[in-house]
Design a protein around this motif. Structure first.
Motif: not given
Length: 402
Positions: A233, A236, A352, A354, A358
């Motif tokens: 992660a 990002r 996940d 992503q 987020q």
């Protein structure tokens, strides 16, 4: 009362309880197998680590070592008895077989045991970690020896203590009786508490509450605790928040979930996988750090990430909550026993990177939301404070047969 505490890694689960019992006027004697200094007014007796049985299946190894520990502990107990000392209660961890022969000397002395967990393949990630196959016979056999040690120990005990309901629920039905007590060891929420003035140094930089930081704390950096998900992660997160610092605490040993298939530390594997995608100037691997330094780290944290497949609940999560951290955690047990999604923190699946990125970015960008989660987490942590839990444990020691 005379209290005998047995734990190969003493104080272990008795870190808070032992001094509390001494303050109440009880005489404590401890038995362990390590050589480190121990802060205890009473005697500390030590035995040598058992001989390893290389080449045997895991379950057989555990029994081989457990029976050696049982014999060594029994001999120390015999020495105490010949010196005229007899315990009124025996408090012990049940996972290493250390108590199995104590009843030969003191069959009528109540034993209170801390089994911690009835281990199943899911506690190594099987059935949850998508990179691992569904549990089969071999995985079940690996746990057989450990659980047989626990069963033999509990069958001699008057009471057993589990720190969380999730861990208590792992026990088979035959041990789901009034002798089961769910009482946490407790954390110090006076020490682990919000501190707006916190400040410390990392690589010559001063970290304060004004420094955007993400913290991640494990005993070992491993898949079972979501280290791979966290690392994936980060590209990002670092790209979209150009000033955030990432502070990672933990060793590079195999941990509870076992070694990586390559045999290399997972940190090394992931740094190679993510080469060129990470700003390593903003990622700080701190290894293991002293507890006061850990508390300072949590007090300054903007977002604390705690991930885990079903396993035991780490004290670091409760201490992060007590420090008022905004927590991004994983859905499922053990995290959901202490954090409700959208109330004390944000929970995301362990699948996940992503979604994790987020959630972390959303918290970094919203100071009011961070403060709201931090206040709720702090309030929830007070139920786990040692001023609540230690009197409960002391009452159990006083009357384990109630």
């Amino acid at each position: 009362m005379n209290l005998l505490l047995i734990h190969q890694n003493f104080p272990g689960q008795f870190r808070q309880l032992a001094p509390y019992l001494e303050q109440q006027g009880h005489e404590l004697v401890a038995i362990c197998s390590h050589k480190r200094p121990v802060a205890l007014r009473g005697a500390v007796m030590r035995y040598s680590e058992p001989q390893k049985a290389d080449g045997l299946p895991l379950g057989t190894q555990l029994w081989h070592e457990g029976l050696q520990r049982a014999a060594a502990v029994a001999r120390l107990c015999d020495q105490l008895q010949r010196q005229g000392w007899r315990p009124d209660r025996i408090l012990a961890h049940s996972g290493w077989g250390e108590t199995l022969a104590v009843a030969e000397l003191w069959p009528d002395v109540p034993q209170i045991l801390w089994p911690e967990l009835w281990v199943t393949p899911e506690h190594g990630g099987h059935g949850h970690d998508p990179a691992m196959s569904a549990p089969g016979l071999e995985e079940q056999l690996q746990q057989l020896g450990r659980n047989c040690l626990t069963r033999a120990a509990l069958d001699q005990a008057s009471a057993w203590v589990l720190p969380t309901r999730h861990q208590a629920n792992s026990l088979p039905p035959r041990y789901q009786t009034p002798r089961l007590h769910v009482i946490h060891e407790g954390i110090d929420t006076a020490l682990a508490s919000p501190n707006p003035g916190v400040s410390y140094q990392v690589r010559g930089l001063t970290i304060t509450r004004d420094t955007p930081t993400i913290t991640f704390v494990n005993r070992n950096l491993e898949r079972l605790r979501g280290f791979d998900l966290f690392m994936r992660a980060l590209p990002r997160i670092l790209q979209q928040h150009p000033s955030v610092r990432v502070l990672i605490v933990g060793d590079n040993d195999s941990g509870y979930g076992g070694v990586h298939a390559s045999g290399r530390p997972l940190r090394q594997v992931l740094l190679e996988e993510l080469a060129g995608q990470l700003d390593l100037e903003r990622i700080h691997f701190l290894g293991r750090i002293p507890h006061p330094q850990l508390i300072g780290l949590l007090q300054a944290s903007w977002v604390h990430v705690y991930l885990s497949y079903p396993f035991v609940l780490g004290w670091s999560l409760l201490e992060a909550m007590a420090c008022g951290c905004c927590v991004v955690g994983s859905t499922g047990m053990p995290v959901q026993e202490v954090i409700r999604n959208g109330v004390e923190g944000v929970l995301v699946p362990m699948t996940d990177p992503q979604l994790l990125a987020q959630a972390v970015l959303g918290c970094l960008a919203d100071g009011r939301r961070r403060e709201q989660f931090g206040r709720a987490a702090r309030q929830a942590s007070l139920a786990w404070d040692q001023t609540v839990t230690l009197p409960q444990l002391a009452a159990l020691v006083a009357n384990p047969l109630a």
